[in-house]
Design a protein around this motif. Structure first.
Motif, short mmCIF file in Angstrom:
data_model
loop_
_atom_site.label_atom_id
_atom_site.label_comp_id
_atom_site.label_asym_id
_atom_site.label_seq_id
_atom_site.Cartn_x
_atom_site.Cartn_y
_atom_site.Cartn_z
N GLY A 154 19.38 47.97 34.31
CA GLY A 154 20.83 47.88 34.31
C GLY A 154 21.35 46.56 33.77
O GLY A 154 20.59 45.69 33.34
N THR A 155 22.67 46.43 33.79
CA THR A 155 23.35 45.24 33.28
C THR A 155 24.41 44.81 34.29
O THR A 155 25.15 45.64 34.81
CB THR A 155 24.04 45.53 31.93
N THR A 156 24.45 43.51 34.57
CA THR A 156 25.44 42.96 35.50
C THR A 156 26.44 42.14 34.70
O THR A 156 26.07 41.20 33.99
CB THR A 156 24.77 42.08 36.56
N VAL A 157 27.71 42.51 34.81
CA VAL A 157 28.78 41.85 34.06
C VAL A 157 29.63 41.04 35.04
O VAL A 157 30.39 41.60 35.83
CB VAL A 157 29.66 42.88 33.34
N PRO A 158 29.52 39.70 35.02
CA PRO A 158 30.32 38.89 35.95
C PRO A 158 31.74 38.70 35.43
O PRO A 158 32.00 38.73 34.23
CB PRO A 158 29.57 37.56 35.95
N PHE A 159 32.69 38.51 36.34
CA PHE A 159 34.07 38.28 35.94
C PHE A 159 34.76 37.39 36.98
O PHE A 159 34.32 37.30 38.12
CB PHE A 159 34.84 39.60 35.80
N GLN A 160 35.81 36.72 36.52
CA GLN A 160 36.68 35.96 37.40
C GLN A 160 38.12 36.26 37.03
O GLN A 160 38.49 36.18 35.85
CB GLN A 160 36.43 34.46 37.30
N LEU A 161 38.94 36.61 38.01
CA LEU A 161 40.33 36.97 37.80
C LEU A 161 41.19 36.33 38.89
O LEU A 161 40.67 35.75 39.84
CB LEU A 161 40.51 38.50 37.83
N ALA A 162 42.49 36.43 38.72
CA ALA A 162 43.42 35.94 39.73
C ALA A 162 44.66 36.80 39.70
O ALA A 162 45.03 37.35 38.66
CB ALA A 162 43.77 34.47 39.49
N THR A 163 45.31 36.93 40.84
CA THR A 163 46.54 37.72 40.95
C THR A 163 47.71 36.80 41.22
O THR A 163 47.55 35.73 41.82
CB THR A 163 46.42 38.76 42.08
N PRO A 164 48.94 37.17 40.82
CA PRO A 164 50.11 36.32 41.04
C PRO A 164 50.42 36.15 42.53
O PRO A 164 50.14 37.04 43.34
CB PRO A 164 51.25 37.08 40.34
N PRO A 165 51.01 35.02 42.92
CA PRO A 165 51.34 34.80 44.34
C PRO A 165 52.32 35.82 44.89
O PRO A 165 52.29 36.12 46.08
CB PRO A 165 51.94 33.39 44.33
N ASP A 166 53.22 36.33 44.03
CA ASP A 166 54.23 37.28 44.49
C ASP A 166 53.83 38.73 44.23
O ASP A 166 54.67 39.62 44.23
CB ASP A 166 55.57 37.00 43.80
N ALA A 167 52.55 38.99 44.04
CA ALA A 167 52.08 40.34 43.72
C ALA A 167 52.29 41.28 44.90
O ALA A 167 52.18 40.89 46.07
CB ALA A 167 50.60 40.31 43.34
N GLN A 168 52.60 42.53 44.58
CA GLN A 168 52.71 43.58 45.59
C GLN A 168 51.32 43.93 46.11
O GLN A 168 50.42 44.24 45.34
CB GLN A 168 53.37 44.82 44.98
N VAL A 169 51.14 43.90 47.42
CA VAL A 169 49.82 44.19 47.99
C VAL A 169 49.59 45.70 48.03
O VAL A 169 50.50 46.50 47.84
CB VAL A 169 49.70 43.60 49.42
N THR A 170 48.36 46.08 48.29
CA THR A 170 48.01 47.49 48.43
C THR A 170 48.76 48.09 49.62
O THR A 170 48.75 47.52 50.72
CB THR A 170 46.50 47.65 48.64
N ASP A 171 49.40 49.23 49.40
CA ASP A 171 50.13 49.91 50.47
C ASP A 171 50.07 51.42 50.21
O ASP A 171 50.77 51.94 49.36
CB ASP A 171 51.59 49.43 50.52
N GLU A 172 49.21 52.09 50.95
CA GLU A 172 49.04 53.53 50.80
C GLU A 172 49.45 54.27 52.07
O GLU A 172 48.98 55.38 52.34
CB GLU A 172 47.58 53.85 50.44
N SER A 173 50.37 53.66 52.82
CA SER A 173 50.84 54.30 54.05
C SER A 173 51.65 55.55 53.75
O SER A 173 51.69 56.48 54.55
CB SER A 173 51.68 53.31 54.86
N ASP A 174 52.32 55.57 52.60
CA ASP A 174 53.08 56.75 52.17
C ASP A 174 52.44 57.29 50.91
O ASP A 174 52.51 56.66 49.84
CB ASP A 174 54.54 56.37 51.91
#
Length: 485
Positions: free
Chosen positions: A243-263
């Motif tokens: 197999g192959t392992t692909v490393p990554f680094q990312l960042a999300t904005p401070p005001d990003a909408q969080v995960t919400d699957e309540s509805d």
């Protein structure tokens, strides 16, 4: 360990699905047996055999899926009871930071929809085809549905080949959850040894999905809230025989909408996509990410640092000749960017088929004297489709960027107008996506007064859009670290 009981609403939902699936399967069995009984004397009974077989299969699949979903919901309820204030612990894969891609479930879903579509469209076309010999040319509209079914079948086969070639990929996160404003690391594990010449494209997207219900009709739309993409060079991947392992680094904005699957009818979620161009079938995988606030303060410095590095890296990239943009240096400094849609046989045929099918539907409604309210709506949408096709075939955007500002000219057959933006009024120029399910990307101009302008679209990938935007920022005299997106 005690298992928490299912909520009454969940039990009701699963019960309704079972009640729906049972008659679905029962009627399918009746049609199937009736078709088999009558087939020796009535060759047209093959239609009942096909439709009955498909309905029976779908009915039993719904029952099996409902029972599986009930068991999964019971397990989720148990995890919620154990971690009431930690929603990222409500899924085992999130809690462990080991997330499998959704390709297998997506392939199954595509095949189910394709089989149902073709099981209905082909028998209908078979029964209607004799009318074509009697001069009823409106039957051509009905014959378009099997053609669409064939296209769907090709797509399902391609998705199956991809699944067979790459298997199930896995995303490993170093820490869980992903926190808005913070950088995070991880890797994507492929089951094949691969080294794509253009590297791996790793994209993270924030999506708002809304499902509307009107009577028996239901429609789902997705709106892209935010996204970004990094390109991981093949040399940075760790390759091995298994197999192959692909490393990554990312960042999300401070005001990003969080995960919400309540509805389930109004939900927010995050998707990590990994793709690469390879000989034969291209690689593509998608993963659901847990993005949540943990109560820890995040000032956004990690996100700003990521954006600076990302912009600087994009500025060093070269724009591919097939990207849909031509860059010409100006004698007085700065550059001219000419952008127009890159046309391929597939995209041209797709555009023609969509327009033909839509207009055939309008012609059929008029021919059969459907109340004018319906054709009027279809004609209004048709005008938008025609305008989009006209823009695709004949449109072009020319952007001139230097230290004084940006001049944008949008033209069709040589005619168009110019809009100018002074450098002092420009906050930043960024790459953008035309839509979550779109393969078109463009350039967005952000003004200091908070306004935004879409300068151009139809670029082939997000990396190209980011590279063009970074070069424009350099032409403005801004450093690669100026003004994050």
């Amino acid at each position: 360990m005690q298992t928490q009981p299912l909520a009454s609403s969940s039990r009701l939902g699963f019960g309704c699905l079972i009640l729906f699936a049972l008659p679905f399967a029962g009627l399918g069995l009746l049609a199937l047996f009736a078709g088999i009984r009558d087939y020796p004397t009535k060759p047209n009974a093959i239609v009942a055999i096909i439709v009955g077989g498909v309905f029976t299969l779908v009915g039993f699949l719904l029952i099996i899926g409902t029972l599986y979903g009930k068991a999964a919901a019971a397990k989720t309820d148990e995890l919620k009871a154990r971690n009431p204030n930690k929603p990222w612990m409500w899924r085992e894969d999130w809690a462990n930071g080991i997330i499998k891609d959704s390709n297998k479930a997506g392939t199954i879903g595509i095949w189910i929809f394709t089989v149902i579509w073709n099981a209905i469209s082909f028998p209908t076309a078979f029964l209607a085809s004799p009318q074509l010999g009697k001069g009823n040319w409106m039957v051509i509209f009905i014959l378009l549905f099997p053609f669409i079914g064939v296209c769907m079948l090709i797509g399902a086969i391609y998705q199956t080949l991809r699944s067979m070639k790459f298997g199930t990929s896995t995303c490993h996160l170093q820490s869980v959850p992903v926190v808005p404003g913070r950088a995070f690391r991880g890797d994507v594990q492929l089951n094949v040894d691969a080294a794509p010449s253009n590297g791996y494209h790793v994209r993270i997207s924030s999506i708002h999905e809304v499902t509307t219900r009107t009577g028996r009709n239901r429609s789902t739309t997705e709106r892209l809230l935010w996204d970004t993409e990094v390109v991981v060079d093949a040399s940075a991947a760790m390759r091995g025989p298994t197999g192959t392992t692909v490393p990554f680094q990312l960042a999300t904005p401070p005001d990003a909408q969080v995960t919400d699957e309540s509805d389930l009818y109004d939900r927010y979620f995050w998707r990590l996509s990994a793709s690469a161009e390879l000989p034969g079938v291209d690689y593509a995988a998608q993963f659901a990410l847990p993005v949540f606030q943990t109560g820890e303060a995040a000032d956004g410095s990690e996100y700003a640092s990521f954006q600076q590095r990302h912009r600087a890296e994009a500025a060093r990239h070269q724009v591919a000749p097939t990207a849909g943009v031509r860059i010409t240096p100006l004698p007085t400094g700065g550059e001219e960017f000419r952008m127009q849609p890159r046309k391929t046989v597939g995209t041209v045929l797709q555009t023609i088929v969509v327009l033909a099918a839509w207009n055939a539907g309008i012609a059929a409604m008029i021919h059969f004297h459907v109340p004018w309210g319906f054709p009027a709506v279809f004609i209004a949408i048709d005008l938008l489709l025609l305008a989009s096709a006209f823009d695709y075939f004949l449109g072009r955007t020319t952007l001139t960027v230097d230290t004084t500002g940006v001049r944008a000219r949008r033209e069709w057959l040589g005619a168009g107008s110019v809009k100018s933006y002074e450098a002092a009024t420009i906050e930043s120029i960024d790459g953008t996506s035309a839509g979550q399910n779109s393969k078109a990307f463009g350039i967005t101009l952000k003004l200091r007064d908070g306004g935004t302008r879409l300068l151009g679209g139809y670029l082939t990938d997000r990396d190209c859009a980011d590279t063009v935007a970074a070069k424009m920022m350099a032409d403005l005299g801004r450093n690669a670290t100026d003004a994050g997106s």
